[in-house]
Design a protein around this motif. Structure first.
Motif, PDB file in Angstrom:
ATOM      1  N   GLY A 166       0.838  -1.179   0.088  1.00 21.95           N
ATOM      2  CA  GLY A 166      -0.161   0.024  -0.036  1.00 21.95           C
ATOM      3  C   GLY A 166       0.740   1.184  -0.089  1.00 21.95           C
ATOM      4  N   PRO A 167       1.693   1.428   1.061  1.00 18.27           N
ATOM      5  CA  PRO A 167       2.576   2.583   0.963  1.00 18.27           C
ATOM      6  C   PRO A 167       3.349   3.055  -0.487  1.00 18.27           C
ATOM      7  CG  PRO A 167       2.732   1.435   3.101  1.00 18.27           C
ATOM      8  CD  PRO A 167       2.139   0.537   1.898  1.00 18.27           C
ATOM      9  N   VAL A 168       3.742   1.720  -1.015  1.00 18.41           N
ATOM     10  CA  VAL A 168       4.293   1.962  -2.286  1.00 18.41           C
ATOM     11  C   VAL A 168       3.301   2.587  -3.490  1.00 18.41           C
ATOM     12  CG1 VAL A 168       5.733   0.815  -4.259  1.00 18.41           C
ATOM     13  CG2 VAL A 168       5.843  -0.118  -1.850  1.00 18.41           C
ATOM     14  N   LEU A 169       2.344   1.964  -3.396  1.00 18.81           N
ATOM     15  CA  LEU A 169       1.666   2.641  -4.527  1.00 18.81           C
ATOM     16  C   LEU A 169       1.035   4.103  -3.981  1.00 18.81           C
ATOM     17  CD1 LEU A 169      -0.501   2.353  -6.751  1.00 18.81           C
ATOM     18  CD2 LEU A 169      -2.048   1.357  -5.461  1.00 18.81           C
ATOM     19  N   GLY A 170       0.745   4.391  -2.697  1.00 20.14           N
ATOM     20  CA  GLY A 170       0.415   5.570  -2.126  1.00 20.14           C
ATOM     21  C   GLY A 170       1.284   6.760  -2.510  1.00 20.14           C
ATOM     22  N   ALA A 171       2.705   6.338  -2.265  1.00 18.94           N
ATOM     23  CA  ALA A 171       3.617   7.205  -2.389  1.00 18.94           C
ATOM     24  C   ALA A 171       3.850   7.494  -3.982  1.00 18.94           C
ATOM     25  CB  ALA A 171       4.985   6.737  -2.218  1.00 18.94           C
ATOM     26  N   ALA A 172       3.710   6.486  -4.930  1.00 22.45           N
ATOM     27  CA  ALA A 172       3.575   6.771  -6.567  1.00 22.45           C
ATOM     28  C   ALA A 172       2.481   7.866  -6.655  1.00 22.45           C
ATOM     29  CB  ALA A 172       3.450   5.478  -7.101  1.00 22.45           C
ATOM     30  N   VAL A 173       1.280   7.569  -6.193  1.00 17.86           N
ATOM     31  CA  VAL A 173       0.171   8.348  -6.738  1.00 17.86           C
ATOM     32  C   VAL A 173       0.533   9.725  -6.061  1.00 17.86           C
ATOM     33  CG1 VAL A 173      -2.185   8.873  -6.070  1.00 17.86           C
ATOM     34  CG2 VAL A 173      -1.629   6.616  -6.635  1.00 17.86           C
ATOM     35  N   ILE A 174       0.824  10.035  -4.873  1.00 18.14           N
ATOM     36  CA  ILE A 174       1.043  11.409  -4.397  1.00 18.14           C
ATOM     37  C   ILE A 174       2.219  12.264  -5.166  1.00 18.14           C
ATOM     38  CG2 ILE A 174       1.717  12.790  -2.523  1.00 18.14           C
ATOM     39  CD1 ILE A 174      -0.854  11.754  -2.251  1.00 18.14           C
ATOM     40  N   VAL A 175       3.456  11.411  -5.504  1.00 19.81           N
ATOM     41  CA  VAL A 175       4.461  12.041  -6.085  1.00 19.81           C
ATOM     42  C   VAL A 175       3.959  12.247  -7.411  1.00 19.81           C
ATOM     43  CG1 VAL A 175       6.654  11.613  -7.167  1.00 19.81           C
ATOM     44  CG2 VAL A 175       6.207  11.052  -4.629  1.00 19.81           C
ATOM     45  N   SER A 176       3.224  11.380  -8.219  1.00 17.96           N
ATOM     46  CA  SER A 176       2.397  11.499  -9.529  1.00 17.96           C
ATOM     47  C   SER A 176       1.824  12.862  -9.573  1.00 17.96           C
ATOM     48  CB  SER A 176       1.993  10.459 -10.037  1.00 17.96           C
ATOM     49  OG  SER A 176       2.810   9.304 -10.266  1.00 17.96           O
ATOM     50  N   MET A 177       1.019  13.011  -8.685  1.00 19.00           N
ATOM     51  CA  MET A 177       0.181  14.326  -8.570  1.00 19.00           C
ATOM     52  C   MET A 177       0.909  15.755  -8.513  1.00 19.00           C
ATOM     53  SD  MET A 177      -2.850  12.748  -6.015  1.00 19.00           S
ATOM     54  CE  MET A 177      -3.342  14.363  -5.757  1.00 19.00           C
ATOM     55  N   GLN A 178       2.021  15.356  -7.702  1.00 22.50           N
ATOM     56  CA  GLN A 178       2.786  16.607  -7.573  1.00 22.50           C
ATOM     57  C   GLN A 178       3.438  16.931  -8.679  1.00 22.50           C
ATOM     58  OE1 GLN A 178       5.195  15.517  -4.241  1.00 22.50           O
ATOM     59  NE2 GLN A 178       3.564  16.113  -2.693  1.00 22.50           N
ATOM     60  N   ASN A 179       4.038  15.983  -9.348  1.00 20.38           N
ATOM     61  CA  ASN A 179       4.842  16.223 -10.613  1.00 20.38           C
ATOM     62  C   ASN A 179       3.910  16.446 -11.750  1.00 20.38           C
ATOM     63  OD1 ASN A 179       7.471  15.788 -12.200  1.00 20.38           O
ATOM     64  ND2 ASN A 179       6.160  14.358 -13.349  1.00 20.38           N
ATOM     65  N   TYR A 180       2.636  16.015 -11.996  1.00 21.76           N
ATOM     66  CA  TYR A 180       2.032  16.261 -13.096  1.00 21.76           C
ATOM     67  C   TYR A 180       1.046  17.372 -13.090  1.00 21.76           C
ATOM     68  CZ  TYR A 180       4.337  12.175 -15.131  1.00 21.76           C
ATOM     69  OH  TYR A 180       5.194  11.074 -15.571  1.00 21.76           O
ATOM     70  N   LEU A 181       0.693  17.695 -11.880  1.00 23.05           N
ATOM     71  CA  LEU A 181      -0.296  18.739 -11.584  1.00 23.05           C
ATOM     72  C   LEU A 181       0.362  19.929 -11.069  1.00 23.05           C
ATOM     73  CD1 LEU A 181      -3.055  16.757  -9.742  1.00 23.05           C
ATOM     74  CD2 LEU A 181      -2.889  17.097 -12.082  1.00 23.05           C
ATOM     75  N   ALA A 182       1.766  20.081 -11.278  1.00 22.19           N
ATOM     76  CA  ALA A 182       2.529  21.172 -10.743  1.00 22.19           C
ATOM     77  C   ALA A 182       2.200  22.462 -11.549  1.00 22.19           C
ATOM     78  CB  ALA A 182       4.085  21.023 -10.972  1.00 22.19           C
TER      79      ALA A 182
END
Length: 319
Positions: free
Chosen positions: A266-282
């Protein structure tokens, strides 16, 4: 009459986890072909950070609001060791991990004396103390941080300035940390942690020194969070106050809950989602935080166990 599962039956019960692990390794191994390696390395650093945090809260029942102090401490330690002392990257990471483990030992000896919200507030207070210490201490560079950190030569053989070599180094660290957490969770120590989480009074009545087990879990979690912070400082060649700020402690809570509290992947997927949001929604600027909040609320309402937690509940097998 209760029967004890044979090793083969026990091994079969974890086959799905081995399959999930193999898929994760395969995805991370081939992902740089299509995805920017620096982004993937950031995901793995935060994934290890989230896994370390999940070990503490998901299996030990201890909510820390100050885990950023371990991430940031190791980042500064590794950056200073690599830039000022000229240490090789492997030594810098080990040194930084040790610094975070020592900090976790000192703070944990005081924090575990309390439970629940009091424990969380104590860790937050320590984290703020560490933040202002690094803000004022000359060697950290204040608000500028430690910049232009050299990646160096791994074992004197591999130049980590090459993103491919650096990626493999980060991947190895992440997989080693993930495997260690996996082993801890399913060890007798991990089972005792779960017992303490479920009913501490009963664990005490069985003769377990619960404070000692919680302290060990706190130190292990802090050390692994430090490993993530040290690796991150080498990847971005920067150690800054961002990693020590209280908001970073909030982000790791978000990653863990979004992926699935008390799950392995779970934490692996959660980290991927949050980092992706920060990157692609910057491009949305400050609205990223609001978007994150909305998505988090929706996920909490729709997936109360987290994404991986809901999948695990659906297939009736732990993930």
């Amino acid at each position: 009459m209760t029967t004890v599962p044979t090793p083969s039956i026990k091994a079969q019960s974890f086959t799905h986890q081995w399959v999930a692990f193999a898929i994760m390794v395969l995805v991370l191994a081939i992902a740089p072909i299509w995805v920017y390696p620096i982004f993937l390395m950031k995901v793995m650093c935060f994934a290890l950070f989230a896994c370390a945090f999940n070990l503490l809260i998901g299996f030990g029942g201890l909510l820390s609001f100050g885990h950023a102090m371990f991430l940031g401490t190791a980042g500064y330690a590794a950056a200073h060791a690599a830039k000022v002392w000229g240490w090789n990257p492997e030594l810098a990471v080990l040194f930084a991990t040790g610094c975070s483990a020592l900090l976790a030992l000192v703070t944990g000896m005081l924090a575990i004396r309390r439970q629940g919200i009091y424990f969380a507030m104590i860790t937050l207070a320590f984290s703020q103390m560490v933040y202002f210490f690094y803000l004022q201490t000359p060697f950290t560079g204040g608000e500028d941080g430690i910049q232009s950190v050299p990646r160096g030569m791994l074992f004197g053989l591999f130049d980590l300035n090459d993103n491919t070599a650096m990626y493999m180094f980060v991947l190895a660290i992440f997989l080693a940390g993930f495997a260690l957490i996996w082993r801890i969770i399913y060890s007798p120590f991990g089972q005792i942690l779960k017992a303490i989480r479920e009913n501490q009074d009963r664990a005490i009545s069985l003769g377990y020194d619960t404070d000692m087990f919680k302290l060990i879990a706190f130190v292990i979690s802090g050390a692994l969070a430090g490993t993530a912070g040290a690796t991150k400082s080498l990847v971005f060649q920067l150690a800054s106050l961002t990693d020590v700020h209280w908001s970073m402690s909030g982000e790791v809570v978000l990653m863990t809950l979004l992926g699935g509290l008390g799950t392995l992947f779970g934490p692996v997927l959660g980290a991927a989602v949050i980092v992706s949001m920060q990157n692609y929604l910057a491009q949305f600027g400050a609205w990223v935080t609001i978007i994150q909040g909305v998505i988090f609320v929706v996920c909490v309402l729709a997936f109360r166990r987290g994404i991986i937690g809901e999948i695990a509940n659906w297939i009736k097998k732990p993930l």
